[in-house]
Design a protein around this motif. Structure first.
Motif, PDB file in Angstrom:
ATOM      1  N   ARG A  65      34.424 -15.674  -2.012  1.00 33.53           N
ATOM      2  CA  ARG A  65      35.839 -15.281  -1.937  1.00 33.53           C
ATOM      3  C   ARG A  65      36.130 -14.130  -2.904  1.00 33.53           C
ATOM      4  O   ARG A  65      36.845 -13.179  -2.559  1.00 33.53           O
ATOM      5  CB  ARG A  65      36.724 -16.484  -2.263  1.00 33.53           C
ATOM      6  CG  ARG A  65      38.226 -16.208  -2.090  1.00 33.53           C
ATOM      7  CD  ARG A  65      39.048 -17.399  -2.548  1.00 33.53           C
ATOM      8  NE  ARG A  65      38.877 -17.621  -3.987  1.00 33.53           N
ATOM      9  CZ  ARG A  65      39.488 -16.907  -4.932  1.00 33.53           C
ATOM     10  NH1 ARG A  65      40.296 -15.909  -4.586  1.00 33.53           N
ATOM     11  NH2 ARG A  65      39.291 -17.181  -6.197  1.00 33.53           N
ATOM     12  N   LYS A  66      35.544 -14.179  -4.088  1.00 40.10           N
ATOM     13  CA  LYS A  66      35.759 -13.115  -5.057  1.00 40.10           C
ATOM     14  C   LYS A  66      35.164 -11.797  -4.578  1.00 40.10           C
ATOM     15  O   LYS A  66      35.752 -10.721  -4.771  1.00 40.10           O
ATOM     16  CB  LYS A  66      35.150 -13.503  -6.396  1.00 40.10           C
ATOM     17  CG  LYS A  66      35.902 -14.616  -7.127  1.00 40.10           C
ATOM     18  CD  LYS A  66      35.247 -14.912  -8.476  1.00 40.10           C
ATOM     19  CE  LYS A  66      36.000 -16.002  -9.225  1.00 40.10           C
ATOM     20  NZ  LYS A  66      35.355 -16.310 -10.536  1.00 40.10           N
ATOM     21  N   GLN A  67      33.999 -11.881  -3.951  1.00 33.82           N
ATOM     22  CA  GLN A  67      33.356 -10.651  -3.478  1.00 33.82           C
ATOM     23  C   GLN A  67      34.146 -10.007  -2.353  1.00 33.82           C
ATOM     24  O   GLN A  67      34.161  -8.781  -2.207  1.00 33.82           O
ATOM     25  CB  GLN A  67      31.922 -10.924  -3.004  1.00 33.82           C
ATOM     26  CG  GLN A  67      31.015 -11.561  -4.051  1.00 33.82           C
ATOM     27  CD  GLN A  67      31.084 -10.876  -5.392  1.00 33.82           C
ATOM     28  OE1 GLN A  67      30.979  -9.649  -5.496  1.00 33.82           O
ATOM     29  NE2 GLN A  67      31.287 -11.674  -6.448  1.00 33.82           N
ATOM     30  N   SER A  68      34.818 -10.822  -1.544  1.00 33.34           N
ATOM     31  CA  SER A  68      35.573 -10.265  -0.408  1.00 33.34           C
ATOM     32  C   SER A  68      36.760  -9.435  -0.859  1.00 33.34           C
ATOM     33  O   SER A  68      37.249  -8.581  -0.119  1.00 33.34           O
ATOM     34  CB  SER A  68      36.060 -11.406   0.499  1.00 33.34           C
ATOM     35  OG  SER A  68      36.999 -12.221  -0.190  1.00 33.34           O
ATOM     36  N   SER A  69      37.231  -9.681  -2.075  1.00 37.58           N
ATOM     37  CA  SER A  69      38.380  -8.923  -2.586  1.00 37.58           C
ATOM     38  C   SER A  69      37.996  -8.014  -3.753  1.00 37.58           C
ATOM     39  O   SER A  69      38.856  -7.558  -4.492  1.00 37.58           O
ATOM     40  CB  SER A  69      39.476  -9.903  -3.049  1.00 37.58           C
ATOM     41  OG  SER A  69      38.966 -10.786  -4.039  1.00 37.58           O
ATOM     42  N   SER A  70      36.698  -7.749  -3.913  1.00 36.83           N
ATOM     43  CA  SER A  70      36.231  -6.954  -5.058  1.00 36.83           C
ATOM     44  C   SER A  70      36.321  -5.454  -4.823  1.00 36.83           C
ATOM     45  O   SER A  70      36.095  -4.670  -5.728  1.00 36.83           O
ATOM     46  CB  SER A  70      34.781  -7.327  -5.382  1.00 36.83           C
ATOM     47  OG  SER A  70      33.924  -6.964  -4.306  1.00 36.83           O
ATOM     48  N   GLY A  71      36.603  -5.052  -3.598  1.00 35.18           N
ATOM     49  CA  GLY A  71      36.673  -3.626  -3.302  1.00 35.18           C
ATOM     50  C   GLY A  71      35.333  -2.995  -3.009  1.00 35.18           C
ATOM     51  O   GLY A  71      35.229  -1.772  -2.887  1.00 35.18           O
ATOM     52  N   VAL A  72      34.284  -3.835  -2.879  1.00 37.98           N
ATOM     53  CA  VAL A  72      32.963  -3.283  -2.616  1.00 37.98           C
ATOM     54  C   VAL A  72      32.893  -2.606  -1.258  1.00 37.98           C
ATOM     55  O   VAL A  72      32.062  -1.725  -1.022  1.00 37.98           O
ATOM     56  CB  VAL A  72      31.894  -4.399  -2.730  1.00 37.98           C
ATOM     57  CG1 VAL A  72      32.013  -5.376  -1.564  1.00 37.98           C
ATOM     58  CG2 VAL A  72      30.494  -3.809  -2.788  1.00 37.98           C
TER      59      VAL A  72
END
Length: 528
Positions: free
Chosen positions: A470-477
């Motif tokens: 979930r954090k990676q999906s909103s990290s802007g990567v």
């Protein structure tokens, strides 16, 4: 006079009487240079006009008396260029016309046609002399009609690349840049500010000039004392035909003296500038090329590179951080266009005989601290991006990593794997790519059309893995991905690639292992 007539008869047998009468002026400096003094001024005073007269012997014998054997080299080289004789044929002309080991029929015919003149004028028609004359013949034909003779630009490069004398190559490049290519390049740079369409003729010109300055940069550490131009440059004194030598007839030596080697900083900067120009044209971008360089470079562009060669300020100094960031942003955007085979194409960099000779000589005679010629090898568009990043002093791994992000994001796992292997610091890159794996994993899980399948996979994930996804999906990567079209297969390739470089017994290694298990479970179901 008998000797003169013998040469004229042999020459007319090779290129024809009509061709001799039609030969234009000897291609020395043809633009007005009122302030020029010295050797180049002498060349200007001794341009040769062939008199139109059917009495070949009576007219041209006197002409030879006043112009020297350079006219012969000029006539033969014009015939070679217009006959489309390959540059490597000219470079392989034997010192003894009777000693021909080649089996190539076209090559043997050329040597047979030239052999009488080669025997009579071994210095005037030496390989360096003919290659030099052919190089500027092709360049002048291109300048006279850039559309009709567009291939002549590349022919110029082919002839010059065969020269083995470093001094002669440096002088000839400077001569042609000043009097043939520079004005056209300046017009291209000006048009790029306003936007210009992709034109194959312009691209050919930029590619040729980029290679020419690449030669100069690779030879910028050359010690002139190691070169022996007296062996490479023709001298009428040693010819069988003894002709009065007026001032300026030894034009090759004059060119070498008039255009000494550029400083490493200037030759490198012009190679970078022309490479950036070619990339911008390939991308169809509207770019102020000069804005990517320090202010001192803009002054050089206005004055002319050979006019400021003695200027101590040419070394520049440190590059501002803002300028480096601007360069990196452009190259990251450029590398994004290399995601598929339909991306931009570039003409590969060429090596030259002089560079090979220099490299061989320095490896034997130079002290250990002598730097070798820099390698400017590039074939694909991506190669040029990384080459320019290296020349600009950027962290090339950052550009490569950006490219790997884009390839994996586009689902091009195999190409991404090849690009990853070229990264030097794979451990640091693996940490960054793990974030991309998390983003792609979350994206793929929520893109499953079957709700039952999605819930079944999510049920296998630990709470810590779900929170991390979930954090990676909103990290802007995702902003680092030019195109988002991932697949389970490419995600599996990404995880398999980075896991060996993640430190054991760390949270990064743990989540990578857990995500791999989810991917394996999905793969076992037989769908991507």
């Amino acid at each position: 006079m008998a000797h003169h007539l013998e040469v004229l008869v042999l020459l007319s047998n090779v290129i024809g009487v009509g061709a001799m009468r039609a030969v234009p002026p000897v291609p020395t400096v043809t633009v007005a240079m009122e302030e020029e003094e010295g050797p180049v001024a002498n060349i200007l005073e001794h341009r040769v006009q062939l008199l139109r007269n059917d009495d070949l012997g009576g007219v041209c014998a006197a002409l030879l008396e006043s112009t020297g054997p350079q006219l012969i080299a000029h006539c033969v080289s014009k015939w070679l260029v217009e006959s489309r004789v390959p540059a490597d044929f000219v470079a392989r002309l034997p010192s003894d016309p009777n000693d021909v080991q080649e089996s190539d029929g076209a090559y043997r015919r050329m040597v047979f046609q030239l052999s009488p003149l080669l025997k009579l004028l071994p210095q005037t028609l030496s390989r360096p002399s003919l290659l030099t004359h052919c190089g500027w013949q092709a360049a002048y034909q291109w300048r006279d009609d850039t559309q009709k003779n567009c291939q002549m630009c590349h022919q110029t490069l082919q002839y010059i690349s065969q020269l083995s004398s470093v001094c002669l190559l440096q002088g000839l490049v400077g001569f042609l840049w000043n009097f043939v290519f520079e004005s056209s390049i300046m017009r291209v740079l000006d048009s790029l500010k306003r936007g210009t369409s992709r034109d194959s003729g312009i691209l050919d010109l930029i590619s040729v000039c980029r290679n020419l300055f690449g030669f100069l940069y690779q030879l910028s550490n050359f010690d002139p004392s190691n070169d022996r131009p007296e062996e490479a440059l023709p001298s009428s004194i040693h010819d069988v035909l003894v002709i009065t030598q007026p001032p300026g007839s030894r034009c090759l030596q004059d060119i070498v003296q008039a255009y000494p080697a550029l400083s490493p900083a200037l030759s490198k900067t012009y190679f970078e500038l022309l490479l950036l120009t070619e990339m911008a044209l390939q991308l169809g971008a509207t770019v102020n090329v000069a804005a990517f360089f320090p202010t001192w470079v803009r002054g050089v562009l206005k004055k002319g590179v050979f006019s400021v060669n003695a200027d101590a300020r040419r070394e520049g100094g440190s590059v501002p951080v803002q300028l480096q960031q601007k360069r990196a942003k452009f190259l990251c955007g450029a590398i994004n266009t290399c995601m598929d085979s339909s991306g931009p194409k570039m003409s590969p960099t060429l090596n030259s005989a002089a560079i090979s000779h220099y490299a061989a000589a320095t490896s034997v005679t130079a002290p250990p601290q002598t730097p070798p010629p820099p390698r400017l090898e590039a074939v694909e568009f991506s190669d040029f991006v990384f080459l320019l990043a290296e020349l600009w002093g950027l962290v090339v791994d950052d550009i490569r990593q950006h490219w790997v992000f884009g390839l994996f994001g586009a689902g091009l796992g195999e190409r991404a794997r090849e690009a990853f292997l070229s990264i030097e610091d794979k451990c640091r890159a693996s940490q960054e790519l793990l974030s991309l794996a998390g983003y792609l994993g979350d994206h793929l899980l929520h893109s499953l059309q079957s709700k039952t399948e999605r819930l079944a996979l999510l049920a296998q994930a630990t709470p810590s893995l779900l929170e991390w996804l979930r954090k990676q999906s909103s990290s802007g990567v995702a902003k680092r991905c030019w195109k988002l079209a991932p697949s389970w297969t490419s995600l599996a390739q990404l995880l398999a690639l980075i896991q060996p470089y993640l430190q054991e017994d760390t949270s990064a290694a743990a989540v990578a292992q857990e995500l791999s298990q989810i991917v394996e479970l999905k793969s076992s179901q037989g769908t991507d």
